[in-house]
Design a protein around this motif. Sequence first.
Motif, short mmCIF file in Angstrom:
data_model
loop_
_atom_site.label_atom_id
_atom_site.label_comp_id
_atom_site.label_asym_id
_atom_site.label_seq_id
_atom_site.Cartn_x
_atom_site.Cartn_y
_atom_site.Cartn_z
N VAL A 132 -8.00 4.02 -7.80
CA VAL A 132 -7.54 2.66 -7.51
C VAL A 132 -6.22 2.77 -6.75
O VAL A 132 -5.30 3.45 -7.20
N GLU A 133 -6.14 2.09 -5.63
CA GLU A 133 -4.92 2.09 -4.85
C GLU A 133 -4.46 0.66 -4.64
O GLU A 133 -5.28 -0.26 -4.55
N ILE A 134 -3.16 0.50 -4.54
CA ILE A 134 -2.59 -0.83 -4.41
C ILE A 134 -2.19 -1.07 -2.96
O ILE A 134 -1.72 -0.15 -2.28
N GLU A 135 -2.39 -2.27 -2.51
CA GLU A 135 -2.05 -2.65 -1.14
C GLU A 135 -0.96 -3.70 -1.17
O GLU A 135 -1.05 -4.68 -1.90
N GLY A 136 0.06 -3.48 -0.39
CA GLY A 136 1.15 -4.46 -0.35
C GLY A 136 2.27 -4.07 -1.29
O GLY A 136 3.09 -3.22 -0.97
N ASP A 137 2.31 -4.66 -2.47
CA ASP A 137 3.38 -4.45 -3.43
C ASP A 137 3.28 -3.04 -4.03
O ASP A 137 2.39 -2.75 -4.82
N ARG A 166 7.53 -0.26 -8.62
CA ARG A 166 7.28 0.56 -9.81
C ARG A 166 6.53 -0.25 -10.86
O ARG A 166 5.64 0.26 -11.53
N ALA A 167 6.87 -1.52 -11.01
CA ALA A 167 6.21 -2.36 -12.02
C ALA A 167 4.73 -2.53 -11.71
O ALA A 167 3.87 -2.45 -12.60
N ALA A 168 4.40 -2.75 -10.42
CA ALA A 168 3.00 -2.93 -10.03
C ALA A 168 2.21 -1.64 -10.24
O ALA A 168 1.09 -1.65 -10.74
N LEU A 169 2.79 -0.51 -9.85
CA LEU A 169 2.11 0.77 -10.01
C LEU A 169 1.87 1.09 -11.48
O LEU A 169 0.82 1.61 -11.86
N ALA A 170 2.84 0.75 -12.32
CA ALA A 170 2.71 1.04 -13.75
C ALA A 170 1.59 0.22 -14.38
O ALA A 170 0.92 0.68 -15.30
N ARG A 171 1.35 -0.98 -13.87
CA ARG A 171 0.36 -1.85 -14.48
C ARG A 171 -1.07 -1.51 -14.08
O ARG A 171 -2.01 -2.00 -14.68
N ILE A 172 -1.24 -0.68 -13.06
CA ILE A 172 -2.59 -0.32 -12.65
C ILE A 172 -3.35 0.35 -13.79
O ILE A 172 -4.55 0.16 -13.96
N SER A 173 -2.66 1.14 -14.60
CA SER A 173 -3.32 1.86 -15.69
C SER A 173 -3.81 0.93 -16.79
O SER A 173 -4.45 1.38 -17.74
N ASN A 174 -3.50 -0.37 -16.69
CA ASN A 174 -4.02 -1.34 -17.65
C ASN A 174 -5.31 -1.99 -17.19
O ASN A 174 -5.90 -2.80 -17.91
N LEU A 175 -5.77 -1.64 -15.99
CA LEU A 175 -6.96 -2.27 -15.44
C LEU A 175 -8.25 -1.63 -15.94
O LEU A 175 -8.27 -0.45 -16.31
N TYR A 176 -9.32 -2.41 -15.91
CA TYR A 176 -10.67 -1.93 -16.17
C TYR A 176 -11.52 -2.28 -14.96
O TYR A 176 -11.47 -3.40 -14.46
N GLY A 178 -6.94 5.26 -15.45
CA GLY A 178 -5.98 6.13 -16.13
C GLY A 178 -4.60 6.09 -15.50
O GLY A 178 -4.36 5.42 -14.49
N ALA A 179 -3.68 6.85 -16.11
CA ALA A 179 -2.31 6.90 -15.60
C ALA A 179 -2.25 7.50 -14.20
O ALA A 179 -1.32 7.22 -13.44
N ASP A 180 -3.26 8.32 -13.85
CA ASP A 180 -3.33 8.89 -12.50
C ASP A 180 -4.05 7.98 -11.52
O ASP A 180 -4.38 8.38 -10.41
N ARG A 181 -4.37 6.75 -11.95
CA ARG A 181 -5.04 5.71 -11.16
C ARG A 181 -6.51 6.02 -10.90
O ARG A 181 -7.13 5.40 -10.04
N ARG A 182 -7.07 6.98 -11.62
CA ARG A 182 -8.48 7.32 -11.45
C ARG A 182 -9.32 6.58 -12.50
O ARG A 182 -8.85 6.26 -13.59
N PHE A 183 -10.59 6.30 -12.17
CA PHE A 183 -11.50 5.64 -13.10
C PHE A 183 -12.84 6.36 -13.09
O PHE A 183 -13.20 7.07 -12.13
N VAL A 240 -6.77 -2.70 -4.47
CA VAL A 240 -6.38 -3.95 -5.11
C VAL A 240 -5.05 -4.42 -4.54
O VAL A 240 -4.28 -3.64 -3.99
N GLY A 241 -4.80 -5.69 -4.67
CA GLY A 241 -3.52 -6.26 -4.32
C GLY A 241 -2.84 -6.76 -5.57
O GLY A 241 -3.49 -7.00 -6.60
N TYR A 242 -1.54 -6.88 -5.51
CA TYR A 242 -0.80 -7.37 -6.67
C TYR A 242 0.15 -8.46 -6.22
O TYR A 242 0.82 -8.34 -5.18
N GLY A 243 0.18 -9.54 -6.97
CA GLY A 243 0.99 -10.68 -6.58
C GLY A 243 2.13 -10.96 -7.52
O GLY A 243 1.99 -10.87 -8.74
#
Length: 566
Positions: free
Chosen positions: A359-364, A367-377, A399-404, A458-461
Amino acid sequence: MRLLLRAAFCVALFGWGALLSCAALVRAQTAAAEAKGGGSVVTGRVTGDDGKGLAGVAVVALQQDVETRARPAARGRTDSEGRYTLTGVPAGRYTLTPVAPAFVVLDKVTSWPSGKSVTVGQDETIEGVDFSLARGGVITGRVTNAEGKPLVAQLVRIAPADEQTGIRPRFMGQPGADRTDDRGIYRIYGLPAGRYRVVAGEDTESGIAAMGTGRSFYRKTFYPGVTEESKAEIVEVRAGGEAIDIDIKLGSPVKTYKAAGRVVEAETGKPVAGVSILIGSLAKDSQTPTGSFSGAGAPTDARGEFQMVNILPGRYALFASPEGEGEWYGEPTHFEVTDADVGGLELKARRGASISGVVEIEGDMSRAALARISNLYIGAHPAGGYDNGLPFYSVGRVGADRRFHIKGLKPGRLNLALDGRPQGKGFMLMRVERGGVELKEGIEVGQSEQVTGVRVVVGYGNGVIQGQVKIENGVLPPDARVFVAARRLTGEASPHQGQSFQHVDVRGRFTLENLMPGEYEVTMQAFAQGGRVRHELKQRVTVGAAGETNVNFVLDLGASKDGNKP
């Protein structure tokens, strides 16, 4: 010392005759001052239907976030005049609720929990959040079996006989429900005036009767003792009144049966342990389930065996499911229960395919946005819809490494989506790629295929839309509800989670958070009882990567729908 100085200053201004009033003013100012820096202050008054203050009523502020709703952020209790003060309230959205189970809230309120929606800012004082309560009505009676003996711990429920009857749930309780005591007596209280149907026993439409409980099961029966809802007698409750002797006579316990079997590998016939089983009723003369599936008890044991109890006569579909994060799935096995237990069922399971990636983030990229990725399903579901209503759906946590890694997948074309959990608030699925190519039509997965290298973008707002709804030239009816929603127009994706829909609070304010940058259509709708839209206004705004965008609506009740005065 500071309190004494304030009191002396007040007396100097108004004289010794105002000492008591000065003391009350100083206490209020001190409470507000203490809350500064540690939260906001909310005050109000709770009165009875006679206008007099109700003493000793607890008032709590419940966060409107589903995960934290059961934990009050602040609480207080009314004094002898019915006044309350909540201090130290953090900024956020709350439902203020008077904890008075025997009473009915007469004001315009939210549906659950019963109260008023309030948007609280940082270190502010909000006054006048008042409540008017009236003692609710009561329905009480006795539940017996066919022999006239009392039934203990039997669930009794009520339902409005008319649409206009509004049952609002009691605080932290089940709305309109109670269980009988050791005498078979039930007592449902805190009811608004209205007409009700009263029912005991359990629903038999699903065919599965409280599986695993081992207790006697009684068919759903309406007062005074009929199984057809159309023949039920209506119970009328007056404001503050009590309907007594609403006795319900149930029939004999319904005979239920067991079903047992095992799960084996489709290719080898070897038992499969730890597999979840789902069961659902089949429509008459059809292979299609009549409704939702439910869990069939514990997962299979070391020998692949399972057993279900309390099953009513009927036809069923039973299958191994990758529920949760399992790796097995199975085609449905159909069976019928008539007048005996069913054994020897064999469910064939196959090790499912899998999809893995990053999972990679686009835009934002904060550090807060990157940390929250590991909470996604990340969830995977059939692109063409569910086959025969079977809920084949699998999820994998990032996971913490952004892999699923999503397992237990049935072959076919699958779509990926952000699983609808509160942890995903603020995230939006932008696109799914593999090998640099966007997969707009989904991912084709073969039998037991291990699909790798998938890239979920994914994007984060962090954007906010806030504003106020102002009512002019009239008032909305007491049953009206006002909502504001924001729909992102930029791009093809739609928001996932995020606060894009909100009930306007008692001051007409609203705040929609965690929005991605882009253009939005903001809609205000006023609903009447029954869900009918009475008024609608729209605006378009642009939301930036950060900061707040203000949107205000003026609802002129003196104008017709085309904007002209009637």
